[in-house]
Motif scaffolding. Structure first.
Motif, short mmCIF file in Angstrom:
data_model
loop_
_atom_site.label_atom_id
_atom_site.label_comp_id
_atom_site.label_asym_id
_atom_site.label_seq_id
_atom_site.Cartn_x
_atom_site.Cartn_y
_atom_site.Cartn_z
N GLN A 1 54.83 7.18 51.23
CA GLN A 1 54.86 6.08 50.26
C GLN A 1 55.17 6.59 48.86
O GLN A 1 54.74 7.67 48.47
CB GLN A 1 53.53 5.33 50.27
N THR B 1 55.27 1.67 47.96
CA THR B 1 56.38 1.26 48.83
C THR B 1 56.59 2.31 49.92
O THR B 1 56.72 3.50 49.62
CB THR B 1 57.68 1.11 48.01
N MET B 2 56.62 1.86 51.17
CA MET B 2 56.80 2.79 52.27
C MET B 2 58.26 3.17 52.40
O MET B 2 59.14 2.31 52.53
CB MET B 2 56.30 2.18 53.59
N PRO C 1 52.10 7.31 56.91
CA PRO C 1 53.20 6.75 56.12
C PRO C 1 53.61 7.68 55.00
O PRO C 1 52.81 8.49 54.51
CB PRO C 1 52.59 5.45 55.56
#
Length: 516
Positions: free
Chosen positions: A253, A257-258, A251
């Motif tokens: 981030q 928050t992605m 991910p």
């Protein structure tokens, strides 16, 4: 028996004869290694897939899974340890076969324990060299990407640079970057890049990542490294290209928050990704996330001069975070320096605020504390953690790190305000320091502040050559060296301010964060 250091090498002994396992385990443990034993090849592979080892000593002939099969699996899955095969039925041909398959060495039974220990020491020395080479290569990759981010004119250039580095570092065939729409939450492909080594990769139809499943896995803290048919569950198609050998997803981030994800694909027979590849990809994905976040912020704020100024400051923070993240990544590989820069920044801020400096000056001093040791990327890992006294040659090399740090920060204009802290924190008030032998107020204030904070943390932290000193002892040394090593007024202020800070931390229930 004394306690084995946590950073001691880990050895796995594999033999179907209990006596041999017990003898080898006992003697290797006495040599200061962490040793585990298993009685067959199948259990050995299970153990190796669960936790990392530096060396495997395995019998060649065992029921079900032989030592050669264990070796082949270690090489095929890139599990990492050096392998030494043991057998009582050895021939020149079997020795040659073992070495061709990737064994480090070959021992004939019956053997002397001294022979095993000597071979183990040589194998572990080779393992250390390989690990150091990997660290240096990864550090160089991160540094080059950081430089490219600092000078790239557009977000597209930054993302191109990151994906190019990802493909070269992991030997992936294809890499793709998907961004998450902030309004709909859906992912869309922003950029895809194929390796130059195989022209067919550019036109290959790529499977579609199953974004919902991947997000759930990321949220549960599950790393995504899958091989062959096992990777199929991470795609929406019912049938995935049978040539897919390996797949990684990480991910991107920002503040939890992605904002997107990076995907790597291998279609080359026998080429599988491993955990080391995933960790490197995670670092570079973090840089990509910072770049994307700052680019979006820049676009949102460029409508007015005030908004443009804020966007530029944010970009400057991104550059600073890139270099700081690089320095911290190096610290994380070493148990003795882990967190050192952050603590120096905290102690520097305590002093700067106690001196009632303005917010801009405090900010520069804090950032200088974070960056002060960035020049140590040019110092060998074993020298930084040498338990004994450094040789004159090693001292000379070590004393180059302020100059190296200055050269790292100079190409980035927005980091020029941090150079004095990096370049001058080993100068002495009486002129006896280095690299320039400055004295008194000729030493910039930020250098004098960071020097005290750095010395205090060095004394109150565990090092390879000694245990951490108590707070009172460290404070006593600061006071004793006032007027020679340290600015006497700042040393007096530090002693007072640290006492106040420690009391506030206790009252806030954060006693665990202050030196004993």
């Amino acid at each position: 028996m004394s306690e084995i250091p946590t950073d001691a090498a880990h050895i796995l002994v594999v033999d179907d004869e209990r006596v041999i396992r017990e003898i080898l385990a006992e003697f290797l443990t006495l040599e200061g290694y962490h040793v585990n034993t298993v009685e067959d090849g199948a259990k050995a592979l299970t153990e190796l897939r669960m936790r990392p080892y530096d060396l495997v000593l395995t019998d060649m002939k065992m029921p079900l899974v032989s030592g050669l099969q264990v070796l082949e699996a270690i090489v095929a899955e890139n599990l990492g340890p050096q392998v030494v095969l043991m057998t009582g039925f050895g021939t020149v041909e079997t020795a040659i076969e073992a070495m061709k398959k990737g064994a480090y060495d070959y021992l004939l039974k019956p053997f002397k324990v001294e022979e095993v220990i000597a071979v183990a020491q040589r194998a572990l020395y080779r393992q250390r060299l390989q690990a150091e080479n990997i660290r240096l290569r990864e550090a160089l990759t991160i540094y080059r990407v950081s430089e490219a981010i600092a000078t790239a004119p557009t977000l597209e250039h930054i993302l191109d640079t990151i994906l190019d580095a990802v493909i070269k570092e992991t030997s992936a065939d294809v890499a793709s970057l998907h961004l998450r729409d902030v309004r709909t939450g859906k992912f869309g492909e922003r950029i895809k890049m194929a390796s130059d080594s195989n022209s067919s990769n550019a036109s290959r139809a790529m499977p579609t990542p199953h974004f919902q499943l991947l997000v759930e896995q990321f949220g549960a803290g599950q790393p995504i490294v899958a091989h062959g048919t096992a990777a199929g569950r991470f795609f929406t198609e019912s049938h995935v290209d049978g040539n897919l050998q390996s797949y990684i997803a990480v991910p991107m981030q920002i503040g939890g928050t992605m904002v997107g994800m990076v995907n790597l694909y291998s279609f080359t027979a026998g080429k599988k990704f491993d955990e080391g590849h995933r960790k490197m990809l995670a670092v570079l994905a973090s840089r990509a996330a910072s770049a994307i976040d700052n680019a979006r912020l820049y676009e949102d704020l460029r409508q007015s001069n005030d908004e443009l100024r804020k966007a530029n400051l944010s970009l400057e923070d991104m550059f600073a975070q890139t270099v700081a993240g690089f320095a911290q990544a190096l610290e994380e590989s070493d148990m003795y320096t882990r967190g050192h820069s952050e603590r120096v920044a905290v102690y520097s801020e305590v002093m700067a605020r106690g001196l009632t400096l303005n917010d801009a000056a405090v900010r520069d001093i804090v950032q200088a504390g974070v960056m002060h040791d960035v020049g140590k990327i040019g110092v060998r890992y074993d020298m930084l953690n040498k338990p004994g006294k450094l040789t004159p040659e090693e001292v000379a090399v070590f004393r180059q790190h302020p100059e190296k740090g200055k050269r790292i920060l100079e190409p980035v204009p927005c980091l020029h305000g941090l150079i004095d802290g990096c370049y001058c924190h080993h100068e002495w008030w009486d002129g006896g320091g280095y690299p320039r032998g400055l004295a008194g107020h000729a030493i910039p204030l930020v250098g004098r502040v960071v020097a005290i904070a750095d010395a205090y943390d060095a004394m109150t932290s565990d090092r390879a050559y000694r245990r951490a000193l108590p707070h009172e002892v460290a404070i006593g040394e600061i006071d004793r060296c006032a007027g020679t090593q340290f600015d006497p007024e700042l040393a007096e202020a530090f002693v007072k301010l640290m006492g106040q800070w420690r009391q506030k931390m206790r009252e806030a229930g954060q006693s665990s964060l202050i030196p004993k």
